[in-house]
Motif scaffolding. Sequence first.
Motif, short mmCIF file in Angstrom:
data_model
loop_
_atom_site.label_atom_id
_atom_site.label_comp_id
_atom_site.label_asym_id
_atom_site.label_seq_id
_atom_site.Cartn_x
_atom_site.Cartn_y
_atom_site.Cartn_z
N ALA A 208 0.87 -1.18 0.00
CA ALA A 208 0.00 0.00 0.00
C ALA A 208 0.91 1.22 0.00
O ALA A 208 2.00 1.19 0.56
CB ALA A 208 -0.89 0.02 1.24
N CYS A 209 0.44 2.29 -0.67
CA CYS A 209 1.22 3.53 -0.66
C CYS A 209 1.19 4.10 0.76
O CYS A 209 0.13 4.16 1.38
CB CYS A 209 0.61 4.52 -1.65
SG CYS A 209 1.30 6.17 -1.50
N THR A 210 2.35 4.50 1.26
CA THR A 210 2.41 5.00 2.65
C THR A 210 1.85 6.43 2.73
O THR A 210 1.64 6.93 3.82
CB THR A 210 3.86 5.01 3.16
OG1 THR A 210 4.62 5.88 2.32
CG2 THR A 210 4.46 3.62 3.12
N ILE A 211 1.62 7.05 1.59
CA ILE A 211 1.15 8.43 1.61
C ILE A 211 -0.36 8.51 1.40
O ILE A 211 -1.07 9.12 2.19
CB ILE A 211 1.92 9.27 0.57
CG1 ILE A 211 3.41 9.27 0.95
CG2 ILE A 211 1.39 10.71 0.51
CD1 ILE A 211 4.33 9.30 -0.21
N CYS A 212 -0.87 7.85 0.31
CA CYS A 212 -2.32 7.97 0.04
C CYS A 212 -3.07 6.69 0.35
O CYS A 212 -4.30 6.66 0.28
CB CYS A 212 -2.55 8.40 -1.40
SG CYS A 212 -2.22 7.10 -2.60
N GLY A 213 -2.36 5.60 0.65
CA GLY A 213 -3.03 4.36 1.01
C GLY A 213 -3.43 3.50 -0.18
O GLY A 213 -4.04 2.44 -0.01
N GLU A 214 -3.10 3.91 -1.41
CA GLU A 214 -3.44 3.15 -2.63
C GLU A 214 -2.98 1.69 -2.48
O GLU A 214 -1.86 1.43 -2.09
CB GLU A 214 -2.73 3.81 -3.83
CG GLU A 214 -2.89 3.11 -5.16
CD GLU A 214 -4.33 3.12 -5.66
OE1 GLU A 214 -4.88 4.21 -5.86
OE2 GLU A 214 -4.91 2.01 -5.83
N GLU A 215 -3.89 0.76 -2.81
CA GLU A 215 -3.52 -0.66 -2.71
C GLU A 215 -3.54 -1.37 -4.06
O GLU A 215 -3.23 -2.55 -4.14
CB GLU A 215 -4.47 -1.37 -1.73
CG GLU A 215 -4.30 -0.87 -0.30
CD GLU A 215 -5.05 -1.71 0.72
OE1 GLU A 215 -5.13 -2.94 0.55
OE2 GLU A 215 -5.55 -1.11 1.69
N TYR A 235 7.29 3.68 -4.96
CA TYR A 235 6.59 4.87 -5.45
C TYR A 235 5.15 4.53 -5.80
O TYR A 235 4.78 3.36 -5.93
CB TYR A 235 7.32 5.49 -6.65
CG TYR A 235 7.43 4.58 -7.84
CD1 TYR A 235 8.54 3.75 -7.99
CD2 TYR A 235 6.43 4.52 -8.80
CE1 TYR A 235 8.64 2.89 -9.07
CE2 TYR A 235 6.52 3.67 -9.89
CZ TYR A 235 7.64 2.85 -10.02
OH TYR A 235 7.72 2.00 -11.10
N CYS A 236 4.34 5.59 -5.92
CA CYS A 236 2.92 5.42 -6.17
C CYS A 236 2.51 6.31 -7.32
O CYS A 236 2.81 7.51 -7.31
CB CYS A 236 2.16 5.80 -4.89
SG CYS A 236 0.39 6.00 -5.12
N ASP A 237 1.85 5.74 -8.33
CA ASP A 237 1.42 6.56 -9.47
C ASP A 237 0.03 7.15 -9.26
O ASP A 237 -0.48 7.83 -10.15
CB ASP A 237 1.51 5.74 -10.77
CG ASP A 237 2.95 5.69 -11.25
OD1 ASP A 237 3.68 6.69 -11.04
OD2 ASP A 237 3.37 4.65 -11.78
N ASN A 238 -0.56 6.90 -8.10
CA ASN A 238 -1.82 7.58 -7.80
C ASN A 238 -1.53 8.98 -7.26
O ASN A 238 -2.04 9.98 -7.77
CB ASN A 238 -2.64 6.76 -6.79
CG ASN A 238 -3.95 7.44 -6.46
OD1 ASN A 238 -4.62 7.98 -7.33
ND2 ASN A 238 -4.31 7.46 -5.18
N CYS A 239 -0.68 9.07 -6.21
CA CYS A 239 -0.41 10.39 -5.60
C CYS A 239 0.96 10.95 -5.99
O CYS A 239 1.32 12.05 -5.59
CB CYS A 239 -0.52 10.29 -4.07
SG CYS A 239 0.80 9.31 -3.30
N HIS A 240 1.74 10.16 -6.75
CA HIS A 240 3.11 10.56 -7.13
C HIS A 240 4.00 10.77 -5.92
O HIS A 240 4.90 11.61 -5.94
CB HIS A 240 3.11 11.77 -8.07
CG HIS A 240 2.56 11.43 -9.41
ND1 HIS A 240 3.30 10.82 -10.38
CD2 HIS A 240 1.31 11.54 -9.90
CE1 HIS A 240 2.54 10.58 -11.43
NE2 HIS A 240 1.32 11.00 -11.16
ZN LIG Z 1 0.02 7.17 -3.12
#
Ligand SMILES: [Zn+2]
Length: 281
Positions: A208-215, A235-240
């Motif tokens: 899971a993204c540690t910033i926005c929680g995207e799973e 890295y996360c491509d939802n919240c960058h």
């Molecule tokens: Zn994220």
Amino acid sequence: MKEHFVFLENKKAHIEADEILPPEAYSFYLEFFKAQYDVYAGLSRMRIEFSLPEKTLPLVNAGKFAFADDARDAMKDALVKLAGVISKYNPGLDYSSLIAGAGSEPHFMENLAMKLLSRDSDLFQLLSAEYRIDADELIFLVVNWLKPYFVLFAEKNRDAIPCDEWEEGKCPVCGYFPDMALLKDAMEGKRFLHCALCETEWPYKRLACTICGEENAEKLGYFALEEGSSYRVDYCDNCHGYIKTRRLSKAASDEDYDITVENILTVGFDSSLIEKGYTRP
Ligand SMILES: [Zn+2]
Ligand SMILES: [Zn+2]
């Protein structure tokens, strides 16, 4: 609190050989970590009674923070001392108006702490304009000034709270951001986050993204800068957003890692990610 200056000293040969930090930056961090540890040692000797108004998490309430009365003078001295080390290595940085505020205005130090704990970077932009200090430099000073106090607070109180049941991307003790994540092979690769302020480690979902929680796995990725490195970036491509991760082998002991120092020694990751348009909290 870990002796960050000792960990840094032990890495000196490696830092020089791989040109991880310029020599002046190494000397700065060494002196700065020593000064910060002195503050922590001084506070430890005072046997401060921390009051715990509520048992809700995070333990520190960002809107109602107050220093323990016995610690106020020591914290005022600490601000002067740590700002002095920064100015010594960066003669262009002038913290005198900030220090004057701490000496004269009531609740100045508490307000500074609450602004940091609220995790609102806009508040620091305003302060930065008011005191004519670059916002990043100001946050660096405030985090590191508060660190000995919050680390001590966390050491005294975190065993009393269910950190294991906390699944948020902010610290269960102080509510601040993580600086890095950890993957512990000795615990089946379980993931932890490490607080940039009070240095508490708490478990977090592996995927899971540690910033926005995207799973959604399609939006999450990671890479290592070098093969076989114990560092990687998730890295996360939802919240960058991104977070640097330190992998600890099964044999690694507590002395083998120091996230606060390793966060500084891996700035190469940050520059390459920021160039690609990613941000960290
Ligand atoms: Zn994220
Ligand atoms: Zn914390």
